[in-house]
Write a protein that holds these residues in place. Structure first.
Motif, short mmCIF file in Angstrom:
data_model
loop_
_atom_site.label_atom_id
_atom_site.label_comp_id
_atom_site.label_asym_id
_atom_site.label_seq_id
_atom_site.Cartn_x
_atom_site.Cartn_y
_atom_site.Cartn_z
N ILE A 313 55.37 17.51 -31.91
CA ILE A 313 55.06 18.23 -30.68
C ILE A 313 53.54 18.34 -30.50
N GLN A 314 52.85 18.64 -31.61
CA GLN A 314 51.38 18.75 -31.52
C GLN A 314 50.75 17.43 -31.10
N GLU A 315 51.23 16.37 -31.71
CA GLU A 315 50.75 15.03 -31.40
C GLU A 315 51.00 14.71 -29.92
N ALA A 316 52.19 15.06 -29.46
CA ALA A 316 52.56 14.77 -28.07
C ALA A 316 51.70 15.58 -27.11
N GLN A 317 51.36 16.81 -27.51
CA GLN A 317 50.56 17.62 -26.59
C GLN A 317 49.17 17.07 -26.40
N LYS A 318 48.66 16.38 -27.43
CA LYS A 318 47.37 15.70 -27.26
C LYS A 318 47.51 14.59 -26.22
N LEU A 319 48.64 13.89 -26.28
CA LEU A 319 48.86 12.80 -25.33
C LEU A 319 48.98 13.36 -23.90
N VAL A 320 49.64 14.51 -23.78
CA VAL A 320 49.79 15.13 -22.46
C VAL A 320 48.42 15.44 -21.88
N SER A 322 45.46 13.98 -22.45
CA SER A 322 44.72 12.82 -21.96
C SER A 322 45.43 12.22 -20.74
N TYR A 323 46.76 12.30 -20.73
CA TYR A 323 47.53 11.78 -19.60
C TYR A 323 47.19 12.52 -18.31
N ARG A 324 47.16 13.85 -18.40
CA ARG A 324 46.89 14.60 -17.16
C ARG A 324 45.45 14.42 -16.68
N GLU A 325 44.50 14.22 -17.64
CA GLU A 325 43.12 13.92 -17.22
C GLU A 325 43.09 12.58 -16.47
N ASP A 326 43.84 11.61 -17.01
CA ASP A 326 43.89 10.30 -16.35
C ASP A 326 44.44 10.43 -14.93
N LEU A 327 45.47 11.28 -14.78
CA LEU A 327 46.06 11.45 -13.45
C LEU A 327 45.05 12.06 -12.48
N VAL A 328 44.30 13.07 -12.96
CA VAL A 328 43.29 13.70 -12.09
C VAL A 328 42.25 12.65 -11.66
N HIS A 329 41.78 11.86 -12.62
CA HIS A 329 40.80 10.81 -12.26
C HIS A 329 41.41 9.82 -11.29
N GLY A 330 42.67 9.48 -11.53
CA GLY A 330 43.36 8.51 -10.68
C GLY A 330 43.50 9.02 -9.25
N ILE A 331 43.82 10.31 -9.10
CA ILE A 331 43.95 10.89 -7.75
C ILE A 331 42.60 10.82 -7.03
N GLN A 332 41.53 11.15 -7.78
CA GLN A 332 40.18 11.07 -7.19
C GLN A 332 39.88 9.64 -6.74
N TRP A 333 40.27 8.69 -7.58
CA TRP A 333 40.03 7.27 -7.30
C TRP A 333 40.74 6.85 -6.01
N ILE A 334 42.00 7.26 -5.88
CA ILE A 334 42.75 6.87 -4.68
C ILE A 334 42.17 7.54 -3.44
N LYS A 335 41.77 8.81 -3.59
CA LYS A 335 41.16 9.52 -2.46
C LYS A 335 39.94 8.76 -1.97
N LYS A 336 39.15 8.25 -2.93
CA LYS A 336 37.90 7.59 -2.60
C LYS A 336 38.14 6.17 -2.06
N GLU A 337 38.96 5.43 -2.78
CA GLU A 337 39.10 4.00 -2.48
C GLU A 337 40.22 3.69 -1.48
N GLY A 338 41.24 4.53 -1.44
CA GLY A 338 42.39 4.24 -0.58
C GLY A 338 43.12 2.99 -1.05
N SER A 339 43.87 2.38 -0.13
CA SER A 339 44.67 1.21 -0.51
C SER A 339 44.31 0.07 0.42
#
Ligand code: C5P
Ligand code: C5P
Ligand code: C5P
Ligand code: ZN
Length: 453
Positions: A313-320, A322-339
């Motif tokens: 569980i501890q190991e998985a929470q570390k993954l969570v 970094s995963y949620r940070e990636d999602l935040v960056h990804g949302i910013q990226w899409i907002k900026k770049e669009g499709s």
């Protein structure tokens, strides 16, 4: 009618359960193969727990996709019973060549479903009974149905973890998922209460918790820490403290304001009261498994499901994290770049490693936040050397207008020596990189046809 169809599905699942029981009686090791997302991992978890309860033994492998080369490997194995969870319905021709008996517990739509099967294969899939495998039952749910006659209502919660992972919870559960919910509530395994659905609200300062909240999405706040701070300042609530530290009056103000942004932010929260605190909330449980799968740490996810929790569980929470940070960056990226917009579809493209694994999820969130036009299906393209991995996502409204991304990606990828499939609302494919533009144009054309027919 639905009742009758559901009954037929349950009968088939019972047949699978009898087959499993016969192998367990003979002490055969059960060979379980499942998918590497939250649904697939919880599906394997449901199976393993049920087998273990019968004092049976199992050997599990979690894979991203069932390819011909996987089947070639299973062909060499001497197991007497293979169980495919959250996959298999699209691979009947290969599976028929296995020497042992087979149970397929899948919920994907399938083109070769009419394939003639021998008695040694029991195929459990809602689509075979005109039930909806995209909304009404997940892979973990179908797996649950196949062990349910053994008395496994204590696994109802885990069976719904997969349904959350596959985003089947809309304003409630329907169909087989609702039946599983009732099993869970009646047996005391699941509890449901109304509450605010703010992510990580006991662990993170409020502005961060709100920016991590994507289920449901909050426009101007999800994936946007500054947006979250601005919102909290405007309604006069300090952004740096945790939700759990707010006074009742502040909680009421926050609730009233959030509901204005998205009414779904207040609703039913599902819990397994007997679970350890980190896994009590079914959506958080699903996020943990999802983060494990997306980081290729499916073994940790499976350990969590089968109760080997010491470090997992501890190991998985570390993954969570970094995963949620990636999602935040990804949302910013899409907002900026669009499709990139085509006539009937739009696409986003990346070669970046950290983005590749979350492109499908980002597409869903982009559509929900309307930073991507919900009126055009999104194709998320990730380049891996000479191939492109495609994730397609669209909305319920588009599927109601005739769009079926599963068929579109299956047909288009086959035209370029690739492969693909999935659900009407979410699908995937793999195609050669050099065919990317041709592939996009063909999908565009297929979607046009789907909308016009
Ligand atoms: O292979 P499997 O069926 O488990 O995966 C379904 C996929 O479809 C998941 O990635 C899930 O998040 C996605 N999905 C979606 N929107 C929906 C339903 C499913 O993005 N409404
Ligand atoms: O589509 P895919 O499987 O990659 O999405 C998986 C995860 O993303 C699921 O756990 C789902 O709950 C989460 N998600 C979400 N809210 C969205 C889109 C995806 O929580 N709007
Ligand atoms: O990979 P992704 O999360 O985008 O997959 C979405 C859906 O499409 C899943 O249900 C997955 O099983 C299916 N898929 C498929 N064939 C592929 C890739 C994905 O059936 N080649
Ligand atoms: Zn699934």
């Amino acid at each position: 009618m639905i009742q009758k169809q559901q009954h037929s599905l349950l009968n088939k699942a019972e047949e699978a359960c009898e087959l499993l029981g016969r192998h367990l009686d003979q002490d055969h090791v059960v060979r379980i193969i499942s998918h590497n997302d939250a649904d697939g991992i919880s599906a394997a978890g449901v199976m393993c727990n049920a087998v273990a309860k019968q004092q049976g033994k199992f050997h599990v492998t979690i894979i991203p996709r069932l390819k011909d080369e996987n089947i070639a490997k299973f062909l060499k194995e001497k197991y007497k019973l293979f169980i495919f969870c959250d996959m298999g319905s699209g691979n009947l021709r290969g599976i028929k060549r296995l020497k042992g008996d087979v149970i397929i517990a899948d919920h994907h739509q399938t083109i070769d479903s009419k394939e003639e099967l021998s008695n040694s294969i029991v195929h459990v899939n809602p689509h075979l009974y005109e039930l909806d495998g995209t909304k009404d039952v997940s892979g973990s749910g179908v797996s649950y149905l196949t062990v349910r006659p053994m008395g496994c209502k204590n696994l109802a919660g885990l069976a719904l973890v997969g349904a959350f992972g596959d985003m089947q919870y809309k304003n409630g559960f329907t169909g087989v998922n609702k039946m599983i919910q009732d099993d869970g509530v009646d047996s005391g395994n699941i509890e449901i209460r109304e509450d605010l659905k703010i992510a990580y609200r006991s662990n993170e300062p409020l502005y961060k918790a709100l920016s991590y909240t994507i289920n449901p999405v909050l426009k101007g706040i999800s994936g946007d820490e500054e947006g979250a701070v601005t919102f909290l300042e405007k309604i006069g609530i300090s952004y740096g403290i945790k939700f759990t530290e707010l006074s009742n009056e502040e909680k009421d103000i926050l609730k009233a304001e959030l509901v204005k942004i998205n009414p779904k932010i207040f609703g039913d929260v599902f819990t397994i009261p007997s679970e350890v605190p980190e896994l009590t909330n079914l959506e958080e449980y699903s996020n943990i498994l999802d983060a494990c799968g997306k980081n290729k740490k499916q073994g940790i996810g499976l350990s969590i499901c089968i109760g080997d929790r010491k470090d997992s569980i501890q190991e998985a929470q570390k993954l969570v994290k970094s995963y949620r940070e990636d999602l935040v960056h990804g949302i910013q990226w899409i907002k900026k770049e669009g499709s990139v917009i085509q006539d009937n579809i739009q696409y986003i493209y990346t070669e970046e490693k950290r983005k590749k694994r979350i492109m499908g999820t980002l597409s869903s969130i982009g559509l929900d936040l309307e930073i991507l036009d919900p009126g055009k299906p999104v194709l998320a393209m990730s380049r891996m050397d000479n191939i492109i991995k495609v994730s397609g996502r669209t909305t319920t409204e588009m599927t109601e207008m005739g769009v079926n991304l599963g068929y579109a990606l299956e047909n288009a990828s086959k035209s370029f020596n690739g492969s693909g499939g999935g659900h009407n609302i979410a699908a995937g494919a793999v195609v050669p990189y050099r065919e990317m533009d041709n592939f996009l144009n063909l999908v565009d054309e297929i979607v046009r046809t789907q909308l016009n027919s």
